[in-house]
Motif scaffolding. Structure first.
Motif, PDB file in Angstrom:
ATOM      1  N   ASN A 293       0.908  -1.262   0.086  1.00 21.31           N
ATOM      2  CA  ASN A 293      -0.171  -0.004  -0.107  1.00 21.31           C
ATOM      3  C   ASN A 293       1.029   1.211  -0.089  1.00 21.31           C
ATOM      4  O   ASN A 293       0.705   2.252  -0.700  1.00 21.31           O
ATOM      5  CB  ASN A 293      -0.954  -0.149   1.417  1.00 21.31           C
ATOM      6  CG  ASN A 293      -2.135  -0.845   0.887  1.00 21.31           C
ATOM      7  OD1 ASN A 293      -2.656  -0.857  -0.054  1.00 21.31           O
ATOM      8  ND2 ASN A 293      -2.691  -1.480   2.052  1.00 21.31           N
ATOM      9  N   ARG A 294       1.879   1.104   0.734  1.00 25.61           N
ATOM     10  CA  ARG A 294       2.646   2.260   0.957  1.00 25.61           C
ATOM     11  C   ARG A 294       3.497   2.745  -0.271  1.00 25.61           C
ATOM     12  O   ARG A 294       3.409   3.653  -0.787  1.00 25.61           O
ATOM     13  CB  ARG A 294       3.652   1.997   2.198  1.00 25.61           C
ATOM     14  CG  ARG A 294       4.305   3.519   2.566  1.00 25.61           C
ATOM     15  CD  ARG A 294       5.542   3.078   3.650  1.00 25.61           C
ATOM     16  NE  ARG A 294       4.911   2.440   4.818  1.00 25.61           N
ATOM     17  CZ  ARG A 294       5.875   1.914   5.685  1.00 25.61           C
ATOM     18  NH1 ARG A 294       7.001   1.585   5.391  1.00 25.61           N
ATOM     19  NH2 ARG A 294       5.165   1.116   6.650  1.00 25.61           N
ATOM     20  N   ALA A 295       4.026   1.543  -0.938  1.00 23.02           N
ATOM     21  CA  ALA A 295       4.841   1.777  -2.141  1.00 23.02           C
ATOM     22  C   ALA A 295       4.129   2.186  -3.292  1.00 23.02           C
ATOM     23  O   ALA A 295       4.467   3.004  -4.039  1.00 23.02           O
ATOM     24  CB  ALA A 295       5.588   0.483  -2.435  1.00 23.02           C
ATOM     25  N   VAL A 296       2.963   1.484  -3.324  1.00 28.80           N
ATOM     26  CA  VAL A 296       2.175   2.045  -4.542  1.00 28.80           C
ATOM     27  C   VAL A 296       1.456   3.324  -4.434  1.00 28.80           C
ATOM     28  O   VAL A 296       1.655   4.238  -5.358  1.00 28.80           O
ATOM     29  CB  VAL A 296       0.932   0.882  -4.734  1.00 28.80           C
ATOM     30  CG1 VAL A 296      -0.120   1.592  -5.733  1.00 28.80           C
ATOM     31  CG2 VAL A 296       1.412  -0.523  -5.110  1.00 28.80           C
ATOM     32  N   GLY A 297       1.136   3.600  -3.267  1.00 33.79           N
ATOM     33  CA  GLY A 297       0.555   5.129  -2.960  1.00 33.79           C
ATOM     34  C   GLY A 297       1.834   6.097  -3.269  1.00 33.79           C
ATOM     35  O   GLY A 297       1.449   7.120  -3.727  1.00 33.79           O
ATOM     36  N   GLU A 298       2.938   5.877  -3.095  1.00 30.62           N
ATOM     37  CA  GLU A 298       3.836   6.902  -3.065  1.00 30.62           C
ATOM     38  C   GLU A 298       4.502   7.074  -4.451  1.00 30.62           C
ATOM     39  O   GLU A 298       4.914   7.902  -5.023  1.00 30.62           O
ATOM     40  CB  GLU A 298       5.338   6.578  -2.064  1.00 30.62           C
ATOM     41  CG  GLU A 298       5.234   6.910  -0.650  1.00 30.62           C
ATOM     42  CD  GLU A 298       6.108   6.408   0.176  1.00 30.62           C
ATOM     43  OE1 GLU A 298       7.199   5.776  -0.130  1.00 30.62           O
ATOM     44  OE2 GLU A 298       5.953   6.538   1.521  1.00 30.62           O
ATOM     45  N   ARG A 299       4.668   5.852  -5.253  1.00 33.23           N
ATOM     46  CA  ARG A 299       5.623   5.598  -6.311  1.00 33.23           C
ATOM     47  C   ARG A 299       4.634   5.756  -7.604  1.00 33.23           C
ATOM     48  O   ARG A 299       4.900   6.222  -8.636  1.00 33.23           O
ATOM     49  CB  ARG A 299       6.313   4.703  -6.288  1.00 33.23           C
ATOM     50  CG  ARG A 299       7.331   4.614  -5.510  1.00 33.23           C
ATOM     51  CD  ARG A 299       8.605   5.559  -6.044  1.00 33.23           C
ATOM     52  NE  ARG A 299       9.516   6.084  -4.882  1.00 33.23           N
ATOM     53  CZ  ARG A 299      10.479   5.627  -4.444  1.00 33.23           C
ATOM     54  NH1 ARG A 299      10.931   4.470  -4.655  1.00 33.23           N
ATOM     55  NH2 ARG A 299      11.402   6.331  -3.526  1.00 33.23           N
ATOM     56  N   VAL A 300       3.551   4.990  -7.475  1.00 30.42           N
ATOM     57  CA  VAL A 300       2.729   4.645  -8.951  1.00 30.42           C
ATOM     58  C   VAL A 300       2.029   5.997  -9.371  1.00 30.42           C
ATOM     59  O   VAL A 300       2.171   6.249 -10.726  1.00 30.42           O
ATOM     60  CB  VAL A 300       1.566   3.622  -8.596  1.00 30.42           C
ATOM     61  CG1 VAL A 300       0.609   3.532  -9.652  1.00 30.42           C
ATOM     62  CG2 VAL A 300       2.377   2.362  -8.369  1.00 30.42           C
ATOM     63  N   PRO A 301       1.570   6.967  -8.569  1.00 34.41           N
ATOM     64  CA  PRO A 301       0.985   8.155  -9.234  1.00 34.41           C
ATOM     65  C   PRO A 301       2.128   8.927 -10.108  1.00 34.41           C
ATOM     66  O   PRO A 301       1.805   9.322 -11.184  1.00 34.41           O
ATOM     67  CB  PRO A 301       0.573   8.960  -8.162  1.00 34.41           C
ATOM     68  CG  PRO A 301       0.297   8.107  -7.053  1.00 34.41           C
ATOM     69  CD  PRO A 301       1.259   6.950  -7.063  1.00 34.41           C
ATOM     70  N   TYR A 302       3.264   8.876  -9.463  1.00 31.28           N
ATOM     71  CA  TYR A 302       4.259   9.744 -10.142  1.00 31.28           C
ATOM     72  C   TYR A 302       4.663   8.512 -11.652  1.00 31.28           C
ATOM     73  O   TYR A 302       4.866   9.444 -12.598  1.00 31.28           O
ATOM     74  CB  TYR A 302       5.571   9.653  -9.489  1.00 31.28           C
ATOM     75  CG  TYR A 302       6.791  10.163 -10.151  1.00 31.28           C
ATOM     76  CD1 TYR A 302       7.210  11.540 -10.119  1.00 31.28           C
ATOM     77  CD2 TYR A 302       7.760   9.238 -10.812  1.00 31.28           C
ATOM     78  CE1 TYR A 302       8.335  11.882 -10.680  1.00 31.28           C
ATOM     79  CE2 TYR A 302       9.114   9.673 -11.199  1.00 31.28           C
ATOM     80  CZ  TYR A 302       9.409  11.080 -11.322  1.00 31.28           C
ATOM     81  OH  TYR A 302      10.635  11.489 -11.935  1.00 31.28           O
ATOM     82  N   ILE A 303       4.567   7.312 -11.577  1.00 27.87           N
ATOM     83  CA  ILE A 303       4.953   6.412 -12.549  1.00 27.87           C
ATOM     84  C   ILE A 303       3.907   6.759 -13.718  1.00 27.87           C
ATOM     85  O   ILE A 303       4.187   6.916 -14.813  1.00 27.87           O
ATOM     86  CB  ILE A 303       4.906   5.169 -12.324  1.00 27.87           C
ATOM     87  CG1 ILE A 303       6.401   4.979 -11.598  1.00 27.87           C
ATOM     88  CG2 ILE A 303       5.065   3.884 -13.471  1.00 27.87           C
ATOM     89  CD1 ILE A 303       6.682   3.738 -10.758  1.00 27.87           C
TER      90      ILE A 303
END
Lengths: 193, 222, 240
Positions: free
Chosen positions: C219-229
């Protein structure tokens, strides 16, 4: 709990990953000094003190080694500086407070070769702790060591009165007791979860 | 080479083979002298880790005591401890980098305990008590014997812990899928318990043989 | 090399040396210490120089294998560094693969297969570190691999090898809400066998804390990185 928070570092070093009972560091003094409660307590405090000194030293050396890009000197530098630091501390205590020296003095040389000190310094480096975290980890490690030592000495004093087979006396029984104590400490796992 | 060159006159002569053999059993560093306990307990959760740790320690022990024996008349007595520490730490660092180059997986399994060979009291003890007083061949024999004894002890622990705790030996499955592993054995408490168990067994065997001997002597005396 | 000038102690046959020098001979003491230190320095530098390229190649191979493992079908990859407020930059020549923030994988025909991201969270005994594959077009997690864990053997460490648990990551929904830019609905851990929704993870009985740690880290990694990707997807897809 956030694994970077100081509370977590303290709990982790003293209980969850107790240096003696979960990470097997400092077993020699743990088996050697835990026979009597009156020696266990001053030894524990001497270790906390040296841990602090070693923590500060190792942090400083690591910064210097990173600056010069010479990680291969880490082991030599740590052991040399920690051994000298303990000597300096010993001299300083002797000069500063002879009473304190009499209480801690005989334990300080024992601590130089204590792998808990070296292990603590290496673990803190491996986890890339910053200065405050290293300091907290050092205190936690020392407290954990003291706790294990005091618990063990209490158990062993009771054991003196117990009727065990003659061949089981000594190291074998101490190790089995340490195993049971270590199982009890496993209950602390998950504390940081 | 004269055999008795550095021995004090009062000591009984020691055979060359015995220099090697004593480390294996009679003066076994783990089971008898309880030296270097930290790695003994920490990395013996599998046979492979135990053997790797034993070999790494043997290498450091062999190389550093050989060098110390070679340099023993060159090193002034007052600074011998710092010199020993530097030599031991050098070989430990060499081992650390070599293991990383051979297998990262092994390096991660052994963790900080490779670096902690430097504070293994076995190595410092042999350097101070034997290598600094004996010629090179004897020091080498002694180091090999002690190293073999240390590796043997680690193997004894690792074998028991892996068989009970994972149901396998050196990674080979022994009991099939229905085996319920005794997981505590590969966890920290298992280290203490298994070593305690081995010591118990040896102490019992020794006491038994002592008693038999005493009985035989008593019978012969009648 | 400066070490070459140091006197080589090995050149002196020890047997012919006089017995140990008397106390107070400080020149000899300093000489001995200096010679041993120089010898050890020389040895260390040699070993370090010899092993460093092998060690780095080992590390790279391990990471490379993990990247291809979490991105099914991927056969080549590009490594990216996240830049604040700017599109991602490809890793420069000479930088270690491990320094990158995320990796893009491409299959044999050069079609974009997804990105591999790092995640970590506090587990039962220590921090668990993992790599997972994410398909930005389908908005799903498509692979998961534990890189580092010290969970209880036989219980918690099943998160690393239990095939039933790892089957959770054959297309685990992880959608970013385009309006809020947040993960919606968040990934949720449920009891073993109770999975009904595409964003739920089937748990392992006896390993609740470890499974919770996996859910938290994802949850943390997707929330932090995916919008940017997602924002810079065209650059990433075109990196081949």
């Amino acid at each position: 709990m956030n694994p970077d928070s100081l509370t977590y570092v303290l709990l982790d070093a003293s209980l969850v990953n107790n240096l003696v009972l979960a990470s097997f560091l400092g077993i020699c003094p743990f088996l050697g000094v835990s026979a009597k409660n009156e020696t266990a307590v001053p030894m524990g405090f001497a270790v906390i003190f040296v841990m602090l000194v070693a923590g500060v030293c190792s942090y400083a050396i690591n910064q210097i080694l990173i600056y010069f890009d010479a990680p291969y000197l880490r082991i030599i530098a740590y052991i040399a500086v920690i051994a000298s630091a303990v000597q300096l501390v010993e001299m300083f205590i002797k000069w500063f407070s002879p009473t304190l020296f009499r209480a801690l003095g005989i334990f300080l040389p024992l601590i130089t070769t204590n792998c808990a000190i070296m292990g603590m310094a290496l673990f803190a480096t491996a986890r890339e702790y910053n200065f405050m975290q290293t300091l907290t980890y050092a205190i936690g490690g020392g407290v954990g060591f003291t706790l294990a030592l005091i618990l063990m000495s209490g158990l062993r004093e009771q054991l003196e009165l117990a009727d065990v087979p003659s061949f089981a006396r000594g190291a074998a029984l101490t190790l089995i007791i340490a195993g049971i104590l270590s199982m009890a400490f496993m209950g602390f796992a998950g504390l940081g979860g | 080479m004269p055999k008795q060159d550095t021995f004090t006159p009062g000591e009984p002569p020691v055979l060359e083979a015995d220099v090697f053999l004593k480390g294996l059993w009679r003066e076994n560093p783990v089971f008898v002298s309880l030296l270097g306990m930290c790695p003994v307990l920490a990395v013996t959760n599998t046979v492979m880790n135990s053997l790797a740790m034993g070999l790494a320690t043997t290498f450091v022990l062999f190389m550093s005591t050989s060098l110390i024996s070679l340099l023993r008349s060159f090193i002034p007595k007052q600074v011998r401890i710092p010199v020993f520490i530097v030599i031991i730490a050098t070989f430990v660092t060499i081992v650390e980098y070599s293991i990383q180059a051979i297998s990262l997986e092994l390096y991660e399994n052994l963790g900080a305990f490779i670096a902690l060979i430097v504070v293994n009291c076995l190595i410092m003890g042999r350097a101070e008590a034997f290598a600094s007083k004996n010629p090179l061949p004897r020091a080498m024999l002694d180091a090999l014997g002690m190293g073999a004894g240390f590796t043997f002890a680690l193997f004894c622990l690792g074998a028991v812990r892996e068989i009970l705790g994972s149901g396998s030996f050196a990674g080979v499955d022994l009991f099939g899928p229905n085996f319920q592993p005794w997981a505590i054995m590969i966890l920290p408490p298992g280290g203490f318990l298994v070593l305690g168990g081995w010591l118990l067994l040896f102490a019992w065997a020794r006491e038994r043989s002592d008693r038999k001997k005493a009985e035989a002597e008593a019978a012969a005396g009648d | 090399m400066t070490y070459a000038t140091a006197p080589s102690p090995e050149g002196q046959p020890p047997e012919q040396q006089p017995p140990r020098p008397a106390a107070g001979n400080s020149a000899h003491m300093i000489g001995a210490l200096g010679a041993v230190a120089a010898l050890s320095g020389l040895l260390l530098v040699m070993v370090y120089q010899a092993t460093l390229p092998i060690i780095e190649a080992n590390r790279e191979a391990l990471l490379q294998e993990a990247i291809f493992d979490v991105l099914p079908g991927a056969e080549s990859r590009a490594a990216f560094v996240i830049r604040n407020g700017a599109p991602p930059a490809e890793l420069e020549e000479g930088q270690a693969l491990g320094d990158a923030d995320f990796y893009a994988g491409f299959d044999a025909d050069g079609v974009f297969a997804g990105v591999a991201l790092r995640a970590s969270a506090q587990g039962y005994q220590d921090v668990i570190r993992a790599l997972f594959g994410y398909d930005p077009n389908a908005q799903e997690i498509i692979g998961f691999r534990v890189m580092e864990n010290r969970e209880t053997p036989g219980l918690g460490d099943k998160i690393a090898w239990d095939p039933e648990f790892l089957a959770n990551f054959d297309g685990l929904q992880a959608r970013i809400n385009p309006d809020t830019g947040e993960l919606d609905p968040p990934i949720r851990g449920v009891q073993e066998g109770a999975k009904t929704q595409p964003h739920e993870v089937d748990g392992i009985s006896g390993a609740t804390i470890s499974v919770d740690a996996v859910v938290t880290m994802l949850n943390r990694a997707v929330g932090e990185r995916v919008p940017y990707i997602l924002e810079h997807l065209d650059i990433i897809e075109g990196a081949r």
